[in-house]
Write a protein that holds these residues in place. Structure first.
Motif, PDB file in Angstrom:
ATOM      1  N   GLN A 131       4.694 -13.173  -8.984  1.00 27.02           N
ATOM      2  CA  GLN A 131       5.374 -14.206  -8.377  1.00 27.02           C
ATOM      3  C   GLN A 131       6.113 -14.269  -7.381  1.00 27.02           C
ATOM      4  N   LEU A 132       6.604 -12.700  -7.217  1.00 30.98           N
ATOM      5  CA  LEU A 132       7.641 -12.587  -6.167  1.00 30.98           C
ATOM      6  C   LEU A 132       6.697 -12.605  -4.887  1.00 30.98           C
ATOM      7  N   ASN A 133       7.119 -13.296  -3.893  1.00 31.45           N
ATOM      8  CA  ASN A 133       6.574 -13.443  -2.455  1.00 31.45           C
ATOM      9  C   ASN A 133       7.370 -12.985  -1.413  1.00 31.45           C
ATOM     10  N   ILE A 134       6.838 -12.682  -0.290  1.00 31.74           N
ATOM     11  CA  ILE A 134       7.531 -11.901   0.936  1.00 31.74           C
ATOM     12  C   ILE A 134       8.154 -13.326   1.241  1.00 31.74           C
ATOM     13  N   ASP A 135       7.477 -14.370   1.690  1.00 30.11           N
ATOM     14  CA  ASP A 135       8.402 -15.411   2.321  1.00 30.11           C
ATOM     15  C   ASP A 135       7.227 -16.981   1.591  1.00 30.11           C
ATOM     16  N   MET A 136       7.458 -17.935   2.144  1.00 28.14           N
ATOM     17  CA  MET A 136       6.574 -19.009   1.868  1.00 28.14           C
ATOM     18  C   MET A 136       5.078 -18.977   2.204  1.00 28.14           C
ATOM     19  N   HIS A 137       5.006 -18.013   3.087  1.00 28.98           N
ATOM     20  CA  HIS A 137       3.361 -18.049   3.585  1.00 28.98           C
ATOM     21  C   HIS A 137       2.860 -16.707   3.546  1.00 28.98           C
ATOM     22  N   ASN A 138       3.850 -15.763   2.869  1.00 27.57           N
ATOM     23  CA  ASN A 138       2.792 -14.415   2.639  1.00 27.57           C
ATOM     24  C   ASN A 138       3.066 -13.993   1.239  1.00 27.57           C
ATOM     25  N   ARG A 139       2.240 -13.980   0.530  1.00 28.83           N
ATOM     26  CA  ARG A 139       2.122 -13.502  -0.889  1.00 28.83           C
ATOM     27  C   ARG A 139       1.954 -12.068  -1.076  1.00 28.83           C
ATOM     28  N   ILE A 140       2.326 -11.526  -2.194  1.00 26.53           N
ATOM     29  CA  ILE A 140       2.119 -10.283  -2.746  1.00 26.53           C
ATOM     30  C   ILE A 140       0.843 -10.243  -3.486  1.00 26.53           C
ATOM     31  N   PRO A 141      -0.321  -9.548  -3.223  1.00 28.87           N
ATOM     32  CA  PRO A 141      -1.327  -9.517  -4.141  1.00 28.87           C
ATOM     33  C   PRO A 141      -0.910  -8.809  -5.325  1.00 28.87           C
ATOM     34  N   ALA A 142      -1.435  -9.331  -6.803  1.00 27.12           N
ATOM     35  CA  ALA A 142      -0.948  -8.515  -7.657  1.00 27.12           C
ATOM     36  C   ALA A 142      -2.022  -7.239  -7.871  1.00 27.12           C
ATOM     37  N   THR A 143      -3.130  -7.241  -7.369  1.00 27.31           N
ATOM     38  CA  THR A 143      -3.896  -5.981  -7.253  1.00 27.31           C
ATOM     39  C   THR A 143      -3.105  -4.970  -6.650  1.00 27.31           C
ATOM     40  N   ASP A 144      -2.371  -5.272  -5.483  1.00 26.46           N
ATOM     41  CA  ASP A 144      -1.800  -4.263  -4.802  1.00 26.46           C
ATOM     42  C   ASP A 144      -0.542  -3.656  -5.656  1.00 26.46           C
ATOM     43  N   GLU A 145       0.057  -4.650  -6.417  1.00 30.01           N
ATOM     44  CA  GLU A 145       1.087  -4.149  -7.398  1.00 30.01           C
ATOM     45  C   GLU A 145       0.604  -3.146  -8.294  1.00 30.01           C
ATOM     46  N   ARG A 146      -0.416  -3.444  -8.969  1.00 31.50           N
ATOM     47  CA  ARG A 146      -1.097  -2.515 -10.006  1.00 31.50           C
ATOM     48  C   ARG A 146      -1.691  -1.392  -9.352  1.00 31.50           C
ATOM     49  N   MET A 147      -1.829  -1.164  -8.191  1.00 32.96           N
ATOM     50  CA  MET A 147      -2.483  -0.012  -7.460  1.00 32.96           C
ATOM     51  C   MET A 147      -1.210   0.930  -7.300  1.00 32.96           C
ATOM     52  N   LEU A 148       0.007   0.282  -7.106  1.00 33.21           N
ATOM     53  CA  LEU A 148       1.241   1.063  -6.861  1.00 33.21           C
ATOM     54  C   LEU A 148       1.581   1.639  -8.221  1.00 33.21           C
ATOM     55  N   ARG A 149       1.522   0.669  -9.209  1.00 33.73           N
ATOM     56  CA  ARG A 149       1.701   1.237 -10.524  1.00 33.73           C
ATOM     57  C   ARG A 149       0.975   2.391 -11.030  1.00 33.73           C
ATOM     58  N   ARG A 150      -0.592   2.335 -10.725  1.00 36.44           N
ATOM     59  CA  ARG A 150      -1.557   3.514 -11.232  1.00 36.44           C
ATOM     60  C   ARG A 150      -1.142   4.528 -10.270  1.00 36.44           C
ATOM     61  N   MET A 151      -1.032   4.675  -9.074  1.00 35.81           N
ATOM     62  CA  MET A 151      -0.575   5.574  -8.122  1.00 35.81           C
ATOM     63  C   MET A 151       0.546   6.403  -8.685  1.00 35.81           C
ATOM     64  N   VAL A 152       1.581   5.756  -8.982  1.00 33.48           N
ATOM     65  CA  VAL A 152       2.594   6.542  -9.363  1.00 33.48           C
ATOM     66  C   VAL A 152       2.417   7.058 -10.682  1.00 33.48           C
ATOM     67  N   ARG A 153       1.765   6.210 -11.574  1.00 34.35           N
ATOM     68  CA  ARG A 153       1.624   6.902 -12.928  1.00 34.35           C
ATOM     69  C   ARG A 153       0.607   8.334 -12.946  1.00 34.35           C
ATOM     70  N   ASP A 154      -0.545   8.082 -12.102  1.00 35.56           N
ATOM     71  CA  ASP A 154      -1.415   9.021 -11.928  1.00 35.56           C
ATOM     72  C   ASP A 154      -0.908  10.269 -11.290  1.00 35.56           C
ATOM     73  N   TYR A 155       0.085  10.225 -10.272  1.00 33.82           N
ATOM     74  CA  TYR A 155       0.711  11.493  -9.923  1.00 33.82           C
ATOM     75  C   TYR A 155       1.629  11.816 -10.890  1.00 33.82           C
ATOM     76  N   GLN A 156       2.391  11.254 -11.669  1.00 35.16           N
ATOM     77  CA  GLN A 156       3.310  11.723 -12.569  1.00 35.16           C
ATOM     78  C   GLN A 156       2.583  12.386 -13.909  1.00 35.16           C
ATOM     79  N   PHE A 157       1.500  11.793 -14.259  1.00 35.73           N
ATOM     80  CA  PHE A 157       1.019  12.192 -15.663  1.00 35.73           C
ATOM     81  C   PHE A 157      -0.310  13.170 -15.526  1.00 35.73           C
ATOM     82  N   ARG A 158      -1.136  12.628 -14.368  1.00 35.22           N
ATOM     83  CA  ARG A 158      -2.411  13.179 -14.352  1.00 35.22           C
ATOM     84  C   ARG A 158      -2.788  14.172 -13.232  1.00 35.22           C
ATOM     85  N   GLY A 159      -1.634  14.374 -12.291  1.00 32.92           N
ATOM     86  CA  GLY A 159      -1.940  15.186 -11.313  1.00 32.92           C
ATOM     87  C   GLY A 159      -2.853  14.784 -10.156  1.00 32.92           C
ATOM     88  N   HIS A 160      -2.890  13.597  -9.998  1.00 31.40           N
ATOM     89  CA  HIS A 160      -3.677  12.779  -9.124  1.00 31.40           C
ATOM     90  C   HIS A 160      -2.992  12.526  -7.769  1.00 31.40           C
TER      91      HIS A 160
END
Length: 558
Positions: free
Chosen positions: A430-459
């Motif tokens: 729900q956190l948006n950059i401003d009134m007209h620019n939103r943050i896609p939830a899929t980008d946030e999930r990809m950030l989560r996965r990216m960090v987890r994959d590197y930390q625990f799976r060596g990807h």
């Protein structure tokens, strides 16, 4: 000049000789008959470019339609500006708020003096007609890049307070991109199509007090999908909006202010407390309803494992003794695994699950019988027995199951409906950059996965980005269509999390080099992260937090 080009990402390169100096858009028109879908960007020698890019040397081009995240965002940005311009012309005393993804579109609200305007059907028809008028005129989206100081002056003069605050709170932003459409000027942080004539398909639909902006989706770029009323998703959005108001953060600039002032520790504690309260409420619902089988499902990187474990703790608090298990041990034997359209094993479809055995085992457990639960050996591809002989007390031992098909009734077809309680979990940003620019939830999930994959799976980040389209395609088939089947929706998002993920994700994204196929998404994510002040010390985050599942230090995920 020789141009090698692909008309489809999975196709082969073709060759065409053209004169230097033509734009990508002009080249697209030359080969239009070979294209299945409209093109909104191009990857030239592995680097994404807008359609107005001039071709001057031999190159390889891959056309990008709305099936790619890059082009989908370009279409959304352009459509949003078209919509904002139409509202500005017809309701000049109002502001548009681009809120969240909902029902195969974008949910928006029109506000006057900060209050939502309940726009009539007639006015919505007028806005859509104005948008179509602008499309028919094929007006250009004119881009202008200005210095930070110039941008702040413009925003101050035009009373764009939340955007001015963003620039003042994000020192890494030295340049700001503005787009103009027929005299209306606005700041957008992505790309646009060259002109309004490219925005061919859209529908405005009244929804609650707001307006849904609907358009084609990646699964069928030529068609606007039917409206699906995602009531539970919208209710979760309203709940998160209430939480954001309590936390005092709606836009990135407000989060940045709390990080800079040291107030983020209090923000983290409040956000975690809200999660704990919600999980406790769900446990109470299960207890009151005397539910026996708790099914948890959600898209990748939602925090399903941590949530399930925390729910088990809260169920124990109300006097129950849950049995926690997953569905991975119920894969069919390897040789029975179904194939996908490309002839590859499809481990994500419901057909890859031994549904008959699963239902038989669950019903026997719920009847108080002793059951020899299987253990799937992923090396041999076969189920093994004798290792998990289990019996429960059906009166106070609900079974908590986390799995991709948890909300799909086909998984539990032979289990009585009154025994089941379904939970959909996803981070709904729900956190948006401003009134007209939103943050896609899929980008946030990809950030989560990216960090987890590197930390625990060596990807690497490259591997995560490369795999992401396949992950998303599986979610569109196996998870998202069933979200409204849930009895309750848990929003696993924390308003502070991108500020925490930034320090982990940035170095990984910077390893991706210009020319790599993943460079476009990596550079887009890096530009997006510039808006955030980083929380460098995340030691205050508790060890049972969902975020710990991704950054490390979780008591539940080792």
């Amino acid at each position: 000049m020789i141009v090698k080009y692909k008309t489809d990402p999975k196709g082969k390169f073709r060759r065409k000789t053209v004169n230097p100096g033509i734009t990508v858009d002009e080249f697209v028109r030359m080969v239009q008959d070979n294209l299945k879908y409209d093109v909104y960007a191009a990857r030239i020698d592995q680097v994404v470019h807008s359609l107005d890019t001039v071709l001057s040397n031999d190159c390889e081009i891959e056309f990008l339609d709305i099936r790619t995240q890059v082009s989908k965002l370009i279409y959304q940005n352009s459509l949003n500006l078209l919509y904002i311009k139409a509202v500005h012309d017809l309701m000049p005393d109002c502001n548009v708020e681009i809120e969240t993804a909902l029902s195969k579109g974008i949910y928006t609200e029109i506000r006057r003096d900060g209050k939502i305007v309940n726009v009539s059907e007639k006015k919505i028809e007028a806005i859509q007609a104005k948008m179509q008028e602008l499309v028919d005129a094929d007006l250009p989206f004119n881009k202008e890049v200005v210095s930070r100081a110039t941008a702040i002056d413009f925003l101050r003069e035009n009373d764009r307070i939340e955007r001015m605050a963003l620039l003042e709170s994000a020192p890494d932003m030295e340049k700001v991109k503005f787009f103009s459409l027929d005299g209306y000027k606005d700041s957008f942080y992505g790309r646009m199509v060259p002109s309004t004539g490219y925005i061919k398909k859209f529908i405005l639909t009244k929804y609650r007090k707001g307006i849904l902006l609907r358009f084609p989706q990646p699964d069928d770029p030529n068609v606007i999908p039917d409206l699906v009323d995602e009531k539970k998703l919208f209710d979760a959005y309203l709940e998160q909006s209430e939480w954001d108001e309590l936390l005092g953060v709606k836009y990135v600039s407000e989060l940045n202010d709390k990080v800079k002032s040291g107030q983020y520790e209090d923000l983290i504690q409040l956000s975690e407390a809200l999660h704990e309260k919600k999980i406790a409420q769900i446990a109470d619902m299960i207890k009151r309803g005397k539910k026996k089988l708790i099914l948890i499902a959600g898209p990748s990187s939602s925090g399903k494992t941590t949530f399930a474990r925390r729910l088990c703790v809260q169920l124990r608090v109300v006097g129950l003794h849950p049995l926690y298990m997953g569905t991975d041990d119920y894969f069919v034997e390897r040789e029975q695994t179904p194939k996908d359209a490309h002839g590859e094993p499809n481990y994500e479809g419901i057909e890859a699950v031994d549904v008959k055995l699963f239902n038989s085992n669950m019903n026997d457990l719920l009847a108080g019988k002793e059951v020899d639960l299987p253990t799937f050996n992923f090396l041999t591809g076969h189920k093994e027995y004798g290792k998990r002989i289990t019996k429960i007390d059906p009166e106070n031992q609900p079974i908590v199951i986390e799995g991709i098909h948890g909300l799909n009734d086909d998984l539990t077809a032979f289990i009585p409906k009154e025994e089941k309680f379904k939970i959909y979990i996803s981070p709904l940003t729900q956190l948006n950059i401003d009134m007209h620019n939103r943050i896609p939830a899929t980008d946030e999930r990809m950030l989560r996965r990216m960090v987890r994959d590197y930390q625990f799976r060596g990807h690497s980040a490259k591997a995560t980005i490369n795999e992401w389209p396949k992950v998303r395609a599986g979610e569109d088939v196996n998870i998202f269509p069933y979200s409204d089947e849930a009895d309750v929706l848990f929003n696993s998002y924390h308003i502070y999390e991108i500020a925490v993920l930034k320090k982990y994700a940035e170095p990984l994204l910077m390893e991706i080099k210009r020319g790599d196929p993943e460079y476009a998404d990596a550079s887009r994510m890096l530009r997006f992260l510039r808006f955030f002040q980083s929380i460098e010390d995340d030691s205050i985050i508790v060890n049972n937090s969902i975020i710990r599942e991704f950054i490390g230090g979780s008591i539940f995920v080792k």
